[in-house]
Design an enzyme around this catalytic site. Sequence first.
Site, PDB file in Angstrom:
ATOM      1  N   LYS A   1      27.670 -19.814 -18.513  1.00  0.00           N
ATOM      2  CA  LYS A   1      26.669 -18.819 -18.113  1.00  0.00           C
ATOM      3  C   LYS A   1      26.762 -18.574 -16.601  1.00  0.00           C
ATOM      4  CE  LYS A   1      21.654 -17.943 -18.582  1.00  0.00           C
ATOM      5  NZ  LYS A   1      20.341 -18.504 -18.966  1.00  0.00           N
TER       6      LYS A   1
ATOM      7  N   SER B   1      15.245 -19.372 -23.213  1.00  0.00           N
ATOM      8  CA  SER B   1      16.478 -18.624 -22.948  1.00  0.00           C
ATOM      9  C   SER B   1      17.728 -19.144 -23.635  1.00  0.00           C
ATOM     10  CB  SER B   1      16.741 -18.569 -21.446  1.00  0.00           C
ATOM     11  OG  SER B   1      15.903 -17.622 -20.836  1.00  0.00           O
TER      12      SER B   1
ATOM     13  N   SER C   1      17.455 -15.312 -21.841  1.00  0.00           N
ATOM     14  CA  SER C   1      18.364 -14.780 -20.869  1.00  0.00           C
ATOM     15  C   SER C   1      19.840 -15.104 -21.151  1.00  0.00           C
ATOM     16  CB  SER C   1      18.013 -15.338 -19.479  1.00  0.00           C
ATOM     17  OG  SER C   1      18.221 -16.727 -19.417  1.00  0.00           O
TER      18      SER C   1
END
Lengths: 502, 495
Positions: free
Chosen positions: B78, B182, B158
């Site tokens: 990420k 998330s 997210s």
Amino acid sequence: MLDLTYETPKPKVIAGAKHDWELVIGLEVHAQVSSNAKLFSGASTQFGAEPNSNVAFVDSAMPGMLPVINEYCVAQAVRTGLGLKAEIHLKSAFDRKNYFYPDLPQGYQISQLYEPIVGEGEILVDMGPGVARLVRIERIHLEQDAGKSVHDMDPNMSFVDLNRTGVALMEIVSRPDIRGPEEAAAYVTKMRQILRYLGTCDGNMQNGNLRADVNVSICRPGQYEKYMETQDFSHLGTRCEIKNMNSMRFIQAAIEYEARRQIAIVEGGGEVSQETRLYDPDKNETRSMRSKEEAHDYRYFPCPDLLPLEIEQEWVDDIGKGLPELPDEKKARFINDYGVTEYDASVLTAEVYLANYFEASVGKGDGKKTANWVINEVLGRANKAETAPQDLVAPEANAAILAMVASDEISTKIAKEVLEIHIETKDDPAKIVEDKGLKQVTDTGAIEAALDEIIAANPAQVEKAKQNPKLAGWFVGQVMKATGGKANPKAVNQLVAQKLNG
Amino acid sequence: MTDLTKLTLAEARDKLRAGDVTSVELTETFLKAIDEADALNAFVHKTPEIALERAKAADARIAQGDAPDMCGLPIGIKDLFCTKGVPSQAASAILEGFKPEYESTISQKLEDSGAVMLGKLNMDEFAMGSSNETSVYGNAINPWRRGNDDAALTPGGSSGGSASAVAADLCLAATGTDTGGSIRQPAAFTGITGIKPTYGRCSRWGVVAFASSLDQAGPMTKNVRDAAIMLEAMCGHDEKDSTSVDLPVPNFEAMLTGDIRGKKIGIPKEYRMDGMPAEIEKLWAEGTEMLKAAGAEIVDISLPHTKYALPAYYVIAPAEASSNLARYDGVRYGHRATLAAGDGITEMYEKTRAEGFGHEVQRRVMVGTYVLSAGFYDAYYNRARRVRTLIKQDFENVFAQGIDAILTPATPSAAFGLGEMTDADPIQMYLNDVFTVTVNLAGLPGISVPTGVDTQGLPLGLQLIGRPWEEGDLLNTAYALEQAAGFVAKPGKWW
């Protein structure tokens, strides 16, 4: 330890146009913690390094970087707390104080607003022999220092040096117990002395390692006593905070100015507004920096990157055991053990190295005489030479010289001569006395012979001296001159008296 | 020939060890898959050179015979994780061109274990969002579609890029981070598994901070076994993170027996929200039955302060974010606005931050600043902290009653369409986190497991919440649920 008794000084009174006014002063001392590494990073704290060379990723607030507490800095704060007879909080916590400034990379300073590591303590501020003010310490907390913005290197740009960013500071907050400009300076002096004894701050004010914010208010006589009785601040005037003072002289001048400014406002029917001010030494005045309305909203909240700081009582106790003898105890001991005056004891204990120097100089000798010798002879010369006493004269040399004086081997006058020669040559004092033949003449035969010669050569003087015994001194002087100062003055005096009266 | 991209992490590991395939082969296959999947916008920065270099090193290590589990396995990272020399922007314009000189602890641990980084994955800007639409790179897209409707759906947020990439077989697994859901919400939206471990399990060092007291990294994988394998590689004490815990890391995979007989599973009544879609309710009931059938005891429980969790979260998280994001000021790195003549430092801050932060980030910074400001601190921030304590106590109480894990829906719906929420009140978007934020507030481990599909064929997930530090037990319960649910659906390839 023996307690010294002392009287409390009278508060400073300033006569206004209408009334007398007293001052009420509280100080926040920011002391840079003596440590090799910063409070939350491993970067060096060395002063004077190339700009931005002592900067870890966490100091420059790179994304994702996290603070990790430096245990040594915590120990230093605990040590300071113990040195100020303060309560140590086994659990404390860090908060973020948020504001924007280029030399504050994180956009917040990690500090301890809600739960400081050290609570209430006290400090005895010496104002002269037998006079001292006990000032209450409210708290000590650990926090990060900011960096340095440089605005005068380029007409269009400002530069930032992050070397100091994140260096550990102790903020030592006093209660408003200080009652005059001299007391404020004496408070900082005493604080600095204790910190230097403890080794927790080097006290270098020029480098900004020790600086103070000064809170000043005025009140009518009698009001302060009401505050002390109730601890209710409404008895006192509105305070103004003078920021970032790093000179004892300026602290005094700023307080003096600020008090008079406030008196003029109040006597003119106005009201002092709570604000932060800056002192301008060039104009000797304080100027408003920001009013209460403009005050930053720091949005303090617990720093989520750090768990509460928990320390063990045992660890605190160990630090306590390692605490050195502090100025008050040392001073009392010098007075009691060496019989020196309080004034001399204060001089000798101003710095640890000086106190140690004195004690090493005493050796087996007389404390009081050694104190006089060190203060009057050695310190005088050292100050003149702008050097430390130990670099001028080893304490053992002092002891040797004073021992010779004590055993009547040399006179005090010769002792000073030996000192001068020793400073020049570093030769052993006994050797100097031997080589130069400075040993006192105690042989009465030799003294008598010299005296007889002087008497024979000066019959008129002899007659006068017989009329007026005060003139006997002239004969003593002549004998000393004839013997090159080596004659034992006691023996000369005795012989002169005998001969003139006999 | 088997499609290597369809392998699970565990299968790929076994094939590497058996010598059936090399890490270089695996890596090349995934790099090709990534290049063909630009339409998904999952990878925002590809690192093929790094990947191949690490793959070669991994093959050498595997050949020596003592390689760790993750060795040679291609994964995605990420964008919130700082990776040395590789753009790490937290999907924000304000970190334009930022290449850290350091590697986050998590990505370093994965690298040390031999994992192969394929690139950086899309996400909501600073991890603030539930749809991936706040990313400076534009949103990632969910590989799943509603039946034959080709409208683009959100992969959630997210960690939307991570979810999209794993679901579309662009990598074997990916790292995610979870501040309010998330990891778990995007996992549920894309039919994969995502676990947020106990707060303190995974180091936050080098992960761009959103809300420090809530942020926690975790793996996003194709199944529970893979989650166990990857989580073990990510966990562990880090002295650079003061909130990291010094506890031994068990062999999570070895704890996957599937035996949950006698375990007490709590069903919290407060999670049965008004207006909950029937299919979510049905999914939850089915999951409950599956665990019961596997021998667990089902217990109705109460977590009375649940309804206050979302508002408390949306005070605490923005408060911390407003402070954490203060460092993005244009002074030292990232974006700095072009200044006009006469502009000073204040203008530099204002213009830089106005240009560099997207609307959602600005909204949260402003909310956070407000709730911490003098006069409002007690009413908002302090009250929220008290609520947080109460929520934590709710969980402690049920665990004290002997509850081993709690079963809830992971999300209030299946993946929604991109742009569908654009005009909605931001609170509608925040409601996506309603089942997940409690877990962050209480610091507990939570896992999302796909257990079914909705009427339009979109995946749905259930969440299991475990006791603190007992990820192994939680993973095993999740494993049992996974076995019972038998979820095998995959999105049809359209990209």
